[in-house]
Structure formats: structure tokens, C-alpha cells
Design a protein around this motif. Structure first.
Motif, PDB file in Angstrom:
ATOM      1  N   LEU A 110      11.655  39.050  84.776  1.00  0.00           N
ATOM      2  CA  LEU A 110      10.815  37.916  84.391  1.00  0.00           C
ATOM      3  C   LEU A 110       9.355  38.341  84.301  1.00  0.00           C
ATOM      4  CD1 LEU A 110      12.233  34.915  86.458  1.00  0.00           C
ATOM      5  CD2 LEU A 110      12.794  35.631  84.129  1.00  0.00           C
ATOM      6  N   GLN A 111       8.608  37.577  83.538  1.00  0.00           N
ATOM      7  CA  GLN A 111       7.174  37.841  83.374  1.00  0.00           C
ATOM      8  C   GLN A 111       6.466  37.797  84.734  1.00  0.00           C
ATOM      9  OE1 GLN A 111       5.966  35.813  79.766  1.00  0.00           O
ATOM     10  NE2 GLN A 111       3.987  35.472  80.696  1.00  0.00           N
ATOM     11  N   GLY A 112       5.634  38.777  84.950  1.00  0.00           N
ATOM     12  CA  GLY A 112       4.869  38.792  86.203  1.00  0.00           C
ATOM     13  C   GLY A 112       5.568  39.506  87.351  1.00  0.00           C
ATOM     14  N   ALA A 113       6.831  39.896  87.137  1.00  0.00           N
ATOM     15  CA  ALA A 113       7.581  40.558  88.214  1.00  0.00           C
ATOM     16  C   ALA A 113       7.022  41.942  88.511  1.00  0.00           C
ATOM     17  CB  ALA A 113       9.055  40.660  87.842  1.00  0.00           C
ATOM     18  N   GLY A 114       6.360  42.516  87.506  1.00  0.00           N
ATOM     19  CA  GLY A 114       5.824  43.868  87.682  1.00  0.00           C
ATOM     20  C   GLY A 114       6.548  44.873  86.798  1.00  0.00           C
ATOM     21  N   LYS A 115       7.187  44.374  85.760  1.00  0.00           N
ATOM     22  CA  LYS A 115       8.017  45.227  84.904  1.00  0.00           C
ATOM     23  C   LYS A 115       7.225  46.311  84.184  1.00  0.00           C
ATOM     24  CE  LYS A 115       9.783  42.872  81.780  1.00  0.00           C
ATOM     25  NZ  LYS A 115       8.620  43.217  80.932  1.00  0.00           N
ATOM     26  N   THR A 116       6.135  45.904  83.538  1.00  0.00           N
ATOM     27  CA  THR A 116       5.363  46.880  82.767  1.00  0.00           C
ATOM     28  C   THR A 116       4.743  47.944  83.677  1.00  0.00           C
ATOM     29  OG1 THR A 116       4.936  45.203  81.104  1.00  0.00           O
ATOM     30  CG2 THR A 116       3.490  47.109  81.080  1.00  0.00           C
ATOM     31  N   ALA A 120       5.794  52.125  83.841  1.00  0.00           N
ATOM     32  CA  ALA A 120       4.877  53.270  83.818  1.00  0.00           C
ATOM     33  C   ALA A 120       5.025  54.119  85.081  1.00  0.00           C
ATOM     34  CB  ALA A 120       3.438  52.773  83.677  1.00  0.00           C
ATOM     35  N   LYS A 121       5.285  53.457  86.202  1.00  0.00           N
ATOM     36  CA  LYS A 121       5.486  54.205  87.456  1.00  0.00           C
ATOM     37  C   LYS A 121       6.700  55.118  87.324  1.00  0.00           C
ATOM     38  CE  LYS A 121       3.680  50.777  90.825  1.00  0.00           C
ATOM     39  NZ  LYS A 121       4.056  49.785  91.853  1.00  0.00           N
ATOM     40  N   ILE A 122       7.766  54.591  86.742  1.00  0.00           N
ATOM     41  CA  ILE A 122       8.993  55.395  86.593  1.00  0.00           C
ATOM     42  C   ILE A 122       8.750  56.574  85.653  1.00  0.00           C
ATOM     43  CG2 ILE A 122      11.326  55.351  85.609  1.00  0.00           C
ATOM     44  CD1 ILE A 122      11.819  52.876  86.962  1.00  0.00           C
ATOM     45  N   TYR A 141       6.072  39.604  72.340  1.00  0.00           N
ATOM     46  CA  TYR A 141       5.492  38.259  72.449  1.00  0.00           C
ATOM     47  C   TYR A 141       4.114  38.263  73.074  1.00  0.00           C
ATOM     48  CZ  TYR A 141      10.309  37.438  71.518  1.00  0.00           C
ATOM     49  OH  TYR A 141      11.534  37.484  70.940  1.00  0.00           O
ATOM     50  N   ARG A 142       3.837  39.303  73.825  1.00  0.00           N
ATOM     51  CA  ARG A 142       2.539  39.342  74.492  1.00  0.00           C
ATOM     52  C   ARG A 142       1.801  40.605  74.088  1.00  0.00           C
ATOM     53  NH1 ARG A 142       1.941  39.409  80.258  1.00  0.00           N
ATOM     54  NH2 ARG A 142       3.668  40.883  80.230  1.00  0.00           N
ATOM     55  N   PRO A 143       0.883  40.496  73.152  1.00  0.00           N
ATOM     56  CA  PRO A 143       0.115  41.673  72.743  1.00  0.00           C
ATOM     57  C   PRO A 143      -0.526  42.361  73.956  1.00  0.00           C
ATOM     58  CG  PRO A 143      -0.403  39.791  71.346  1.00  0.00           C
ATOM     59  CD  PRO A 143       0.497  39.283  72.429  1.00  0.00           C
ATOM     60  N   THR A 249       9.568  44.751  93.599  1.00  0.00           N
ATOM     61  CA  THR A 249       8.131  45.035  93.628  1.00  0.00           C
ATOM     62  C   THR A 249       7.434  44.208  94.703  1.00  0.00           C
ATOM     63  OG1 THR A 249       7.647  43.272  92.080  1.00  0.00           O
ATOM     64  CG2 THR A 249       8.076  45.451  91.137  1.00  0.00           C
ATOM     65  N   LYS A 250       6.204  44.571  94.945  1.00  0.00           N
ATOM     66  CA  LYS A 250       5.281  43.829  95.822  1.00  0.00           C
ATOM     67  C   LYS A 250       5.779  43.728  97.258  1.00  0.00           C
ATOM     68  CE  LYS A 250       4.164  41.342  91.639  1.00  0.00           C
ATOM     69  NZ  LYS A 250       3.871  40.098  90.958  1.00  0.00           N
ATOM     70  N   LEU A 251       6.506  44.732  97.679  1.00  0.00           N
ATOM     71  CA  LEU A 251       6.956  44.757  99.071  1.00  0.00           C
ATOM     72  C   LEU A 251       5.802  45.142  99.994  1.00  0.00           C
ATOM     73  CD1 LEU A 251       9.816  43.929  99.753  1.00  0.00           C
ATOM     74  CD2 LEU A 251      10.369  46.283 100.189  1.00  0.00           C
ATOM     75  N   GLY A 275       8.474  48.723  94.937  1.00  0.00           N
ATOM     76  CA  GLY A 275       7.061  48.794  94.553  1.00  0.00           C
ATOM     77  C   GLY A 275       6.224  48.488  95.777  1.00  0.00           C
ATOM     78  N   MET A 276       5.281  49.401  96.086  1.00  0.00           N
ATOM     79  CA  MET A 276       4.490  49.252  97.301  1.00  0.00           C
ATOM     80  C   MET A 276       3.002  49.128  97.011  1.00  0.00           C
ATOM     81  SD  MET A 276       6.724  49.127  99.677  1.00  0.00           S
ATOM     82  CE  MET A 276       5.754  49.323 101.146  1.00  0.00           C
ATOM     83  N   GLY A 277       2.650  48.723  95.789  1.00  0.00           N
ATOM     84  CA  GLY A 277       1.232  48.552  95.483  1.00  0.00           C
ATOM     85  C   GLY A 277       0.999  48.543  93.989  1.00  0.00           C
ATOM     86  N   GLU A 278      -0.252  48.316  93.618  1.00  0.00           N
ATOM     87  CA  GLU A 278      -0.578  48.203  92.193  1.00  0.00           C
ATOM     88  C   GLU A 278      -0.813  49.548  91.531  1.00  0.00           C
ATOM     89  OE1 GLU A 278      -2.620  44.543  90.799  1.00  0.00           O
ATOM     90  OE2 GLU A 278      -3.466  44.576  92.817  1.00  0.00           O
ATOM     91  N   LYS A 279      -1.092  50.559  92.337  1.00  0.00           N
ATOM     92  CA  LYS A 279      -1.377  51.875  91.759  1.00  0.00           C
ATOM     93  C   LYS A 279      -0.097  52.480  91.172  1.00  0.00           C
ATOM     94  CE  LYS A 279      -3.441  54.441  94.883  1.00  0.00           C
ATOM     95  NZ  LYS A 279      -3.457  53.743  96.184  1.00  0.00           N
TER      96      LYS A 279
END
Ligand code: GDP
Length: 297
Positions: A110-116, A120-122, A141-143, A249-251, A275-279
Motif C-alpha cells: 500500500l501507499q506509504g508502506a515504504g515500498k519505494t 532502493a534498499k534491496i 499514478y504518482r509522478p 518497515t518502520k520497526l 526496515g529499521m530507518g529511513e536511510k
């Protein structure tokens, strides 16, 4: 950090158990009731908690445990073992084909889950392993999502394949695969479009990609902060399109962590990473035993 509150509660229960020389069945029952409450408060799925407590209880009130020299310690050990089992026992790796062949990973969520971000992390992880990944912008759908993937790809030193927002995701995926074959890439990672909620169009789009492209692994990204919703999302995606592995994500955030303890048991699908952070380096392999140790202290 996730699980702080759960850890604290469980450690209190364990302290009481350790403090007792001998245990009666009633002592074990009381302790397990407290474990049950702590897990429910941590937002672990109700059925999962029920089965978990049943398994621990069956093992913990047996003769061997009650007559052992350190019954409290034995009960704690059983809780630990059952918790590892709950999260899948073994570490599950992302399945890759040999480097001479093309692996296609489809990321969804879902949107906002941290997919994008996770995509990139993977890519970074695969690059470190000596693979040549290609990131593919299928979120038409989202430029902003395309732009975000491009920025993250650049940070990771990984090429991003994009056709803008004027094509169907399945056609972008096909073109990306052709591009990968021609240019020596051996992993294609499709960043598909999410929605705010589960949506038929999103599922149809993902199914269309799977029907037309030889997807090696379908990886679902869910947000730990959404608790049991994350588990429901995982169940629905798995039922509709088939999911090979889940990334939570966001653990690192202030989440109660119940999703991490429920997803495997509810969906039967393994957690691959957390996922343990935004970096872009903040993605950790998921080890059920280490996670249990982290929770149980
Ligand atoms: P998408 O809509 O699913 O593609 O989500 P994004 O990748 O755009 O991520 C949404 C937000 O979550 C962004 O602000 C990310 O930086 C953030 N995010 C992603 N993964 C994590 C994580 O593991 N921890 C934290 N704290 N934030 C994350």
C-alpha cells in the motif's frame, strides 16, 4: 524502538518465574496469562496468541519441566523456542536465480508502506552481493514516486528504468526486462503502484504483471506502525496475487510490533527483511531467533 513495552512486560513475568524455586501448574498458568495479556497489548493477532499460549502450556506443564531443577528457566526457554517458531524458525532469503539468469522481483504494497524506499534498499543489498540490479518505475499514478525512485537509485548507484506515466505497468515491466537482457542486468526490481487501501484495480494490475512476466519473487512491503492492518493487508495480497516474502518497515519506530509476530503465523509467508530507518542502509535481514532474543531480553 519497537517491542520496548512488550519486552518490559515479559521480563517482569520471567523475573517472577526465575525467582521461584519450584513451580506449580497454577504458577505456570498465571505466568502464561500474563504473557498472553502482554502479547495482546502488543497487538499480536488474537488467534496467534491463543495458539502460542496453548503450545507453550502443553510443553510447560509436563513432568520434565515441573520436576526439573530450574523450572522457571525451562518455561522461559519454551517461550523463547515457541516465539522463534512463530516467526518462522529459519531465516528466509530472497530467492535469486543464478547470476547468469535474470531474476525478476515484484515489489508491492500500500501507499506509504515504504515500498519505494525499500526497493532502493534491496537494490543496494543486491549490488553489494555483486549483482547488477535494475530498478523499474512501474508506479505510473504518482509522478513523485518515479522521481523518488530515481533519486534513491542514484544514491545507490543503480540505474532506474522509467517510461514516465503514459504506459501500462505491465508494458513498462516487459520493456524493462528487454532492456535488462540487452544491457547485462541480472536482477530487475519492479516498483509497482500502491493505493491508500486495498483496491481491485491495484490487484488486477499486479496480476496482469504476473501473468505476462516471469516474476521470480513477489515481495510485499507492509508498515509495522499499522499493526493488525498490516497483517490483514498481507493476508489479502497473499490470497489475491500470491506473496513469496514480506518486508516489515518502520520497526525502528515506536510501534508495538505485533505485526512482526503475527504475519508468518497468519499468512504462512516468511518475513525476509525488516526496515529499521529511513536511510537506504537501514534494512536488516530477518532472523527469527535474534528477533525473539530482542523481544525477550
Ligand atoms: P511507498 O508509498 O510505499 O513507496 O512509501 P515510501 O517509500 O515513499 O515511504 C514512505 C515513508 O516511510 C517515507 O518517508 C520513508 O522515508 C519512510 N520509511 C520507509 N521505510 C522506513 C523504515 O524502515 N523506517 C522509517 N522510520 N521510515 C521508513
Amino acid at each position: 524502538m519497537a517491542f520496548d513495552s512488550l519486552s518490559e512486560k515479559l521480563q517482569n513475568v520471567f523475573k517472577n518465574l526465575r525467582g521461584k524455586g519450584r513451580l506449580t501448574e497454577a504458577d505456570v498458568k498465571v505466568a502464561l496469562k500474563e504473557v498472553k495479556m502482554a502479547l495482546l497489548e502488543a497487538d499480536v493477532n488474537f488467534k496467534v496468541v491463543k495458539n502460542f499460549i496453548k503450545s507453550v502450556q502443553e510443553r510447560a506443564v509436563g513432568q520434565d519441566v515441573m520436576t526439573s531443577l530450574t523450572p522457571g528457566q525451562m518455561v522461559i526457554k519454551i517461550v523463547n523456542e515457541e516465539m522463534v517458531k512463530l516467526m518462522g524458525d529459519e531465516t528466509t532469503e530472497l530467492v535469486l536465480k543464478p547470476a547468469s539468469e535474470l531474476t525478476v522481483i515484484m515489489m508491492c504494497g500500500l501507499q506509504g508502506a515504504g515500498k519505494t524506499t525499500t526497493t532502493a534498499k534491496i537494490a543496494g543489498k543486491l549490488k553489494q552481493k555483486g549483482r547488477k540490479p535494475l530498478l523499474v518505475a512501474c508506479d505510473v499514478y504518482r509522478p513523485a514516486a518515479i522521481k523518488q525512485l530515481q533519486i534513491n537509485g542514484e544514491k545507490q548507484g543503480v540505474e532506474v528504468f522509467s517510461m514516465g506515466d503514459g504506459h501500462k505497468p505491465v508494458n513498462i515491466a516487459k520493456a524493462a526486462i528487454e532492456h535488462a537482457h540487452k544491457n547485462g542486468f541480472n536482477v530487475v526490481i519492479l516498483d509497482t503502484a500502491g493505493r491508500l487501501h486495498i483496491d481491485e484495480d491495484m490487484m488486477t494490475e499486479l496480476i496482469e504483471i504476473k501473468e505476462n512476466v516471469d516474476v521470480t519473487q513477489t515481495v510485499l512491503v507492509v508498515d509495522a506502525m499499522t499493526g493488525q492492518d498490516a497483517v490483514n493487508v498481507a493476508e489479502t495480497f497473499n490470497g489475491k496475487i500470491g506473496v513469496d516474502g514480506v518486508i516489515i518497515t518502520k520497526l525502528d519506530g515506536d510501534t508495538r510490533g505485533g505485526a512482526a509476530l503475527s504475519i508468518r503465523a497468519v499468512t504462512g509467508r516468511p518475513i525476509l527483511y525488516v526496515g529499521m530507518g529511513e536511510k537506504l542502509s537501514d534494512l536488516e535481514q530477518f532472523y527469527p531467533d535474534r528477533m525473539a532474543s530482542r523481544i525477550l531480553g
